[in-house]
Write a protein that holds these residues in place. Sequence first.
Motif, PDB file in Angstrom:
ATOM      1  N   ALA A 118       1.313 -18.265 -72.547  1.00  0.00           N
ATOM      2  CA  ALA A 118       2.037 -18.772 -71.379  1.00  0.00           C
ATOM      3  C   ALA A 118       2.956 -19.905 -71.800  1.00  0.00           C
ATOM      4  N   SER A 119       2.491 -20.705 -72.750  1.00  0.00           N
ATOM      5  CA  SER A 119       3.336 -21.822 -73.182  1.00  0.00           C
ATOM      6  C   SER A 119       4.510 -21.322 -74.010  1.00  0.00           C
ATOM      7  N   ILE A 120       4.278 -20.294 -74.813  1.00  0.00           N
ATOM      8  CA  ILE A 120       5.384 -19.705 -75.586  1.00  0.00           C
ATOM      9  C   ILE A 120       6.390 -19.072 -74.620  1.00  0.00           C
ATOM     10  N   ALA A 121       5.860 -18.370 -73.623  1.00  0.00           N
ATOM     11  CA  ALA A 121       6.712 -17.642 -72.691  1.00  0.00           C
ATOM     12  C   ALA A 121       7.595 -18.602 -71.911  1.00  0.00           C
ATOM     13  N   SER A 122       6.996 -19.717 -71.506  1.00  0.00           N
ATOM     14  CA  SER A 122       7.770 -20.671 -70.731  1.00  0.00           C
ATOM     15  C   SER A 122       8.866 -21.280 -71.605  1.00  0.00           C
ATOM     16  N   TYR A 123       8.530 -21.493 -72.859  1.00  0.00           N
ATOM     17  CA  TYR A 123       9.466 -22.068 -73.827  1.00  0.00           C
ATOM     18  C   TYR A 123      10.660 -21.142 -74.031  1.00  0.00           C
ATOM     19  N   THR A 124      10.403 -19.846 -74.077  1.00  0.00           N
ATOM     20  CA  THR A 124      11.472 -18.890 -74.343  1.00  0.00           C
ATOM     21  C   THR A 124      12.058 -18.313 -73.054  1.00  0.00           C
ATOM     22  N   GLY A 125      11.601 -18.842 -71.906  1.00  0.00           N
ATOM     23  CA  GLY A 125      12.131 -18.369 -70.631  1.00  0.00           C
ATOM     24  C   GLY A 125      11.718 -16.951 -70.299  1.00  0.00           C
ATOM     25  N   MET A 126      10.560 -16.538 -70.776  1.00  0.00           N
ATOM     26  CA  MET A 126      10.128 -15.163 -70.558  1.00  0.00           C
ATOM     27  C   MET A 126       8.769 -15.094 -69.881  1.00  0.00           C
ATOM     28  N   SER A 127       8.538 -16.003 -68.961  1.00  0.00           N
ATOM     29  CA  SER A 127       7.216 -16.080 -68.333  1.00  0.00           C
ATOM     30  C   SER A 127       6.800 -14.772 -67.670  1.00  0.00           C
ATOM     31  N   GLU A 128       7.767 -14.088 -67.086  1.00  0.00           N
ATOM     32  CA  GLU A 128       7.431 -12.854 -66.380  1.00  0.00           C
ATOM     33  C   GLU A 128       7.078 -11.743 -67.350  1.00  0.00           C
ATOM     34  N   VAL A 129       7.725 -11.754 -68.499  1.00  0.00           N
ATOM     35  CA  VAL A 129       7.562 -10.670 -69.467  1.00  0.00           C
ATOM     36  C   VAL A 129       6.276 -10.834 -70.276  1.00  0.00           C
ATOM     37  N   PHE A 130       5.960 -12.086 -70.579  1.00  0.00           N
ATOM     38  CA  PHE A 130       4.855 -12.350 -71.498  1.00  0.00           C
ATOM     39  C   PHE A 130       3.550 -12.542 -70.745  1.00  0.00           C
ATOM     40  N   ARG A 131       2.855 -11.477 -70.511  1.00  0.00           N
ATOM     41  CA  ARG A 131       1.541 -11.598 -69.895  1.00  0.00           C
ATOM     42  C   ARG A 131       0.538 -11.021 -70.883  1.00  0.00           C
ATOM     43  N   LEU A 132      -0.500 -11.743 -71.162  1.00  0.00           N
ATOM     44  CA  LEU A 132      -1.460 -11.257 -72.150  1.00  0.00           C
ATOM     45  C   LEU A 132      -2.366 -10.195 -71.524  1.00  0.00           C
ATOM     46  N   ARG A 133      -2.358  -9.030 -72.109  1.00  0.00           N
ATOM     47  CA  ARG A 133      -3.266  -7.981 -71.631  1.00  0.00           C
ATOM     48  C   ARG A 133      -4.573  -8.009 -72.408  1.00  0.00           C
ATOM     49  N   GLY A 134      -4.486  -8.424 -73.649  1.00  0.00           N
ATOM     50  CA  GLY A 134      -5.711  -8.463 -74.434  1.00  0.00           C
ATOM     51  C   GLY A 134      -5.509  -9.256 -75.715  1.00  0.00           C
TER      52      GLY A 134
END
Lengths: 454, 162
Positions: free
Chosen positions: A102-118
């Motif tokens: 989530a922190s990486i995703a927010s950093y790269t502006g990809m919060s919606e795309v980066f969801r951990l499934r496993g």
Amino acid sequence: MTPTLDAIRDCLEGVVPSAVATSAADGTPNVAYLSQVEYVDREHVALSYQFFNKTRRNILDNPRAVVGVVHPSTATVYRLQVRYLRTDTEGPLFERMRAKLASIASYTGMSEVFRLRGADLYRVEAIEHVSGPRTPPTTRGPWLGALRAISDDLAAAAELGAVIDALLDGLGRELGIAHASVHLLDAPRGTLYTVGSRGYGSSGIGSELPLGAGAIGVAAAHRTPIRLTHVTAEYAYGRAIRDRLAGDPELARRLETEIPLPGLTAARSQLAVPIEAAGELVGVVFVESEQEWRFSYADEDVLVVLARQVGSALRTLDRAGDAGDERAQVARTATAAPPAPGVRRATVRHYAEDDSVFVDGEYLIKGVAGAILWKLVREHEQAGRDQFTNRELRLDRTLGLPEIADNLEARLVLLDRRLRERDVGLQLEKTGRGRFRLVVARPLELVDVPVPER
Amino acid sequence: MPSPLIDASQAAWLQGPVSILIATADAGGLPALGVGLGVRVSADLRRITVFALDTVNRQILDDVRAGRGIAVAFTHSGSTRAIQLKAPRAVIAALEPGDPARLDAHAASLAREWEGQGQTPGFAHAYLVRAPGTVVAIELVPEAAFEQSPGPSAGIALGGRP
């Protein structure tokens, strides 16, 4: 010499993205960059599973993969030959990776795309140095020196408040960590309350957050360190707590929300480490910084070790408080000295509904600490007592202390610090092991507000 | 003859400041991963040649010699745009006269790109190490090309073929 996974941990920080090569059942290779390679232990890493992509399809067919990692400062390249074992979709590893992703995703502006499934767990079967200077073995000297210095102070601390101070002061002095806080578990209520902090405008002592909220709450709920190198909104407390309270009115009623949590508004790095003792969660130590990539694996190591020493000390000292019980009877008979004449009266108002206590209309504290304070001032006014023992509090079932692991000493520390901060003319003064005095500087007027009828 | 999988603008993008990763797999299913040091795209856009250091890519070269498949991924770190090319086979060739300059240009452009993202000036050059060893050319005619930028659209085939 084959490098160990420990020796190349810094390559897994994600400063330089890692890559993975896999092969389909028909032998067709595939290569892709990875969001995250998580160090699990000396023989295992976990890769983030976010999409059902080619890499994912391949490892389910053929568990062998090669991960390429790069050292962030020397550009040294290593290849890890790994074998897929299983996928975790819950638990500490999953939560740790989810927080980081989530922190990486927010950093790269990809919060919606980066969801951990496993969290895909792999065994590391071989590590090959490919190019560049070999990563020198971690310089252990300075870290160990700092660890020892703080550990010395912890070992010397004879009471619970001193343990928390030794930790927070030591982190600042030895490791240059300017913003830190300690939060203890209130198990029956599922919350963590702040008992100490450094580096904030207001200490936040007495503030609370629910388990599972933010890096602190996730570290506590899953008993795993959460280390974020570029902090995301998801792990910012205001939002996390609001989200929790919105879905749980009962929690909203119980949770301390009058006292703001200590915290940087522009934190970029955070590290929350569970404090454990005898296999149980005691609390969380939390550090943060406005600098990105501020906390490394080495910082995490140091905090994990210190948190365990703190945990053992807190557990020991909480119970050690009862050692002075033999003298309790003497204490019971002592009478309180009256406040100096001419001092303005203080109105102490207690709301039975949540044991909140207000002094002269100003909010002071609630919950167990509020109930304790109310008992003390009542005894003071009604029986003229100012000497008390931990044991009598422990035996008083009206206070709402849990039967086991009641953290009474911790709550007294919290109450004492809160009283000092608010400077309302009430103080707790230790008079011996398991004994203390309520120092009342102003005449008191007590007002009890019973639970309203519904 | 089918049309090339990539167009001229994609060919130019491949030869820009992108990192290059190479993968193969041996007969036992063990993958190999290597770093590409540059790329040459033929004038007709059909042939892609990537460069790699032989000493640190022995399995890749063995797999290529054994006639096994190859995958090459090109990634632009700033935009995270990525394209992956795949071919069922490749050949190892000698460098052409313009290739050393091509390697230098690739290192220089990647260094500029990464410096712009906060890396130290020497980082890309250290990463794209060329010695000890010999740089070899791996030539492939891609039969599949995929858009690989992170997200749900990753894996979409380019050039109208899966």
